[in-house]
Structure formats: structure tokens, C-alpha cells
Design a protein around this motif. Structure first.
Motif, PDB file in Angstrom:
ATOM      1  N   MET A   1     -12.626   4.679  13.022  1.00  0.00           N
ATOM      2  CA  MET A   1     -12.181   6.288  13.216  1.00  0.00           C
ATOM      3  C   MET A   1     -11.252   6.538  14.260  1.00  0.00           C
ATOM      4  O   MET A   1     -11.344   5.961  15.559  1.00  0.00           O
ATOM      5  CB  MET A   1     -13.572   7.098  13.460  1.00  0.00           C
ATOM      6  CG  MET A   1     -13.215   8.445  13.419  1.00  0.00           C
ATOM      7  SD  MET A   1     -15.019   9.388  13.291  1.00  0.00           S
ATOM      8  CE  MET A   1     -15.017   9.986  15.052  1.00  0.00           C
ATOM      9  N   ARG A   2     -10.352   7.304  13.845  1.00  0.00           N
ATOM     10  CA  ARG A   2      -9.164   7.626  15.074  1.00  0.00           C
ATOM     11  C   ARG A   2     -10.023   8.601  16.259  1.00  0.00           C
ATOM     12  O   ARG A   2     -10.819   9.376  15.819  1.00  0.00           O
ATOM     13  CB  ARG A   2      -8.335   8.373  14.249  1.00  0.00           C
ATOM     14  CG  ARG A   2      -7.472   7.697  13.479  1.00  0.00           C
ATOM     15  CD  ARG A   2      -6.272   8.110  12.813  1.00  0.00           C
ATOM     16  NE  ARG A   2      -5.586   7.275  12.127  1.00  0.00           N
ATOM     17  CZ  ARG A   2      -4.299   7.185  12.012  1.00  0.00           C
ATOM     18  NH1 ARG A   2      -3.504   7.999  12.751  1.00  0.00           N
ATOM     19  NH2 ARG A   2      -3.576   5.905  11.379  1.00  0.00           N
ATOM     20  N   GLU A   3      -9.162   8.415  17.338  1.00  0.00           N
ATOM     21  CA  GLU A   3      -9.792   9.321  18.255  1.00  0.00           C
ATOM     22  C   GLU A   3      -8.740  10.467  18.791  1.00  0.00           C
ATOM     23  O   GLU A   3      -7.793  10.317  18.410  1.00  0.00           O
ATOM     24  CB  GLU A   3     -10.131   8.518  19.666  1.00  0.00           C
ATOM     25  CG  GLU A   3     -10.987   7.537  19.562  1.00  0.00           C
ATOM     26  CD  GLU A   3     -11.230   6.381  20.778  1.00  0.00           C
ATOM     27  OE1 GLU A   3     -10.560   7.162  21.709  1.00  0.00           O
ATOM     28  OE2 GLU A   3     -11.907   5.585  20.681  1.00  0.00           O
ATOM     29  N   LEU A   4      -9.189  11.703  19.215  1.00  0.00           N
ATOM     30  CA  LEU A   4      -8.667  12.679  19.473  1.00  0.00           C
ATOM     31  C   LEU A   4      -7.699  12.053  21.007  1.00  0.00           C
ATOM     32  O   LEU A   4      -8.098  11.462  21.902  1.00  0.00           O
ATOM     33  CB  LEU A   4      -9.000  13.858  19.929  1.00  0.00           C
ATOM     34  CG  LEU A   4      -9.954  14.463  18.809  1.00  0.00           C
ATOM     35  CD1 LEU A   4     -10.822  15.509  19.181  1.00  0.00           C
ATOM     36  CD2 LEU A   4      -9.220  15.216  17.603  1.00  0.00           C
ATOM     37  N   THR A   5      -6.399  12.452  20.728  1.00  0.00           N
ATOM     38  CA  THR A   5      -5.491  11.790  21.969  1.00  0.00           C
ATOM     39  C   THR A   5      -5.428  13.150  22.982  1.00  0.00           C
ATOM     40  O   THR A   5      -5.037  12.669  24.269  1.00  0.00           O
ATOM     41  CB  THR A   5      -3.995  11.620  21.529  1.00  0.00           C
ATOM     42  OG1 THR A   5      -3.476  12.907  20.878  1.00  0.00           O
ATOM     43  CG2 THR A   5      -4.512  10.584  20.608  1.00  0.00           C
ATOM     44  N   HIS A   6      -5.801  14.444  22.883  1.00  0.00           N
ATOM     45  CA  HIS A   6      -5.584  15.598  23.955  1.00  0.00           C
ATOM     46  C   HIS A   6      -6.766  15.776  24.658  1.00  0.00           C
ATOM     47  O   HIS A   6      -6.609  16.706  25.559  1.00  0.00           O
ATOM     48  CB  HIS A   6      -5.225  16.673  23.203  1.00  0.00           C
ATOM     49  CG  HIS A   6      -3.649  16.526  22.841  1.00  0.00           C
ATOM     50  ND1 HIS A   6      -3.163  15.809  21.566  1.00  0.00           N
ATOM     51  CD2 HIS A   6      -2.396  16.772  23.406  1.00  0.00           C
ATOM     52  CE1 HIS A   6      -1.933  15.697  21.576  1.00  0.00           C
ATOM     53  NE2 HIS A   6      -1.353  16.438  22.561  1.00  0.00           N
TER      54      HIS A   6
ATOM     55  N   ASP B   1     -10.228  14.052  26.536  1.00  0.00           N
ATOM     56  CA  ASP B   1     -11.028  12.786  26.920  1.00  0.00           C
ATOM     57  C   ASP B   1     -12.450  13.170  27.963  1.00  0.00           C
ATOM     58  O   ASP B   1     -12.780  14.474  27.766  1.00  0.00           O
ATOM     59  CB  ASP B   1     -10.345  11.868  27.640  1.00  0.00           C
ATOM     60  CG  ASP B   1      -9.725  12.292  29.143  1.00  0.00           C
ATOM     61  OD1 ASP B   1     -10.068  13.527  29.551  1.00  0.00           O
ATOM     62  OD2 ASP B   1      -8.804  11.517  29.596  1.00  0.00           O
ATOM     63  N   GLU B   2     -13.076  12.201  28.665  1.00  0.00           N
ATOM     64  CA  GLU B   2     -14.239  12.666  29.036  1.00  0.00           C
ATOM     65  C   GLU B   2     -13.798  13.694  30.215  1.00  0.00           C
ATOM     66  O   GLU B   2     -14.902  14.439  30.920  1.00  0.00           O
ATOM     67  CB  GLU B   2     -15.038  11.450  29.722  1.00  0.00           C
ATOM     68  CG  GLU B   2     -14.177  10.921  30.810  1.00  0.00           C
ATOM     69  CD  GLU B   2     -13.055   9.672  30.327  1.00  0.00           C
ATOM     70  OE1 GLU B   2     -12.347   9.119  30.955  1.00  0.00           O
ATOM     71  OE2 GLU B   2     -12.945   9.723  28.880  1.00  0.00           O
TER      72      GLU B   2
END
Length: 157
Positions: A1-6, A8-9
Motif C-alpha cells: 500500500m502506498r503512503e501519504l507523502t504530505h 507523517d507522525e
């Protein structure tokens, strides 16, 4: 699954592109505005009260492309090498096509989508007086199908 790039934690961020090499980028986006056939004829004949609808839409769309990072918060400012905005007429629609080019570290899809969107909104604004019905509504007028039709990423030659 791709992760959101904009995201994070730590929350929202602008993606780091400093490590990427510059490559040729091109994106083409399209969209349509549906209008009354009589309005299309007024535009073609240059008889709208507000002036040249297509020229105004081209200028507005190009300006919007250049202002994309001011409108969409996490877009990078990109030094553009070219923008073309063209229009195709149908019986009851105008289709706008925006091509954006750059040599940079990230793509220009958002710029092309923004250019098409603002060009179509400008057309609507310039002809709204003849598109309204007797109660001030827009029974025919609609903008639809704004999408990226092509994206190119290639090494600079």
C-alpha cells in the motif's frame, strides 16, 4: 500500500525534493464547461458583453498555473518553461486543455489542473448573464470531467 507523502507522525509537511535530480516534466489536463448552444455561438462570434471570452480564459488559466503554489498549500514553487491553454468547441460545451512544462524535481500535474479549472471558471463568469434562467439559476451550465490526461517525466537531453 502506498503512503501519504504530505502527512507523517508530526502532522502536515511539504515533501522534501532536494535530493531529486531535475528532469523534464509535462502534464496535460482537460475539462469541460457545458453551456447553452446560444451561448457557444455568442462566444464564437465574439458578441459577449464582457469581451473576448477565450482570450480572458487563456490569460486567467496561465496566471492560475503560475500561482498554483499560492493556492494549494503544499505545492512547490516551480520554475515553469511553458504553458499552453487551448479550447475546443462542441455544440453545447467548450473543452479546455492545459499543458504545463518544466525542468524540475517534482511534477506539474497540479499546475495543469489549476489552469484548466480557472480557465473554465473564467468562461462561466464571463457568460453567466446569458446562462441564467428567469429565476437566476443555471439549469444547463456545469463544469465537469477535470482530469490529467498525460504526465511525462523524462531525462533532459
Amino acid at each position: 500500500m502506498r503512503e501519504l507523502t504530505h502527512v507523517d507522525e508530526n502532522g502536515v509537511k511539504m515533501v522534501e525534493v532536494g535530493h531529486k535530480g531535475e528532469v523534464f516534466r509535462k502534464a496535460i489536463a482537460k475539462g469541460r464547461i457545458h453551456l447553452r448552444p446560444e451561448t457557444i455561438e455568442l462566444i464564437r462570434a465574439g458578441k459577449t458583453k464582457k469581451g473576448n471570452v477565450i482570450a480572458a480564459a487563456q490569460i486567467a488559466g496561465i496566471l492560475a498555473v503560475k500561482k498554483t503554489p499560492e493556492l494549494i498549500p503544499l505545492c512547490h514553487p516551480i520554475l515553469l518553461t511553458g504553458v499552453d491553454l487551448t479550447f475546443e468547441f462542441g455544440e453545447d460545451y467548450i473543452e479546455a486543455t492545459c499543458e504545463v512544462r518544466a525542468v524540475y524535481k517534482t511534477g506539474v500535474e497540479m499546475e495543469a489542473l489549476t489552469g484548466v479549472s480557472v480557465a473554465l471558471l473564467t468562461i462561466w463568469d464571463m457568460v453567466k448573464a446569458v446562462e441564467k434562467d428567469e429565476s437566476g439559476q443555471y439549469p444547463v451550465t456545469r463544469i465537469e470531467n477535470i482530469h490529467v490526461v498525460e504526465k511525462v517525466k523524462a531525462q533532459v537531453q
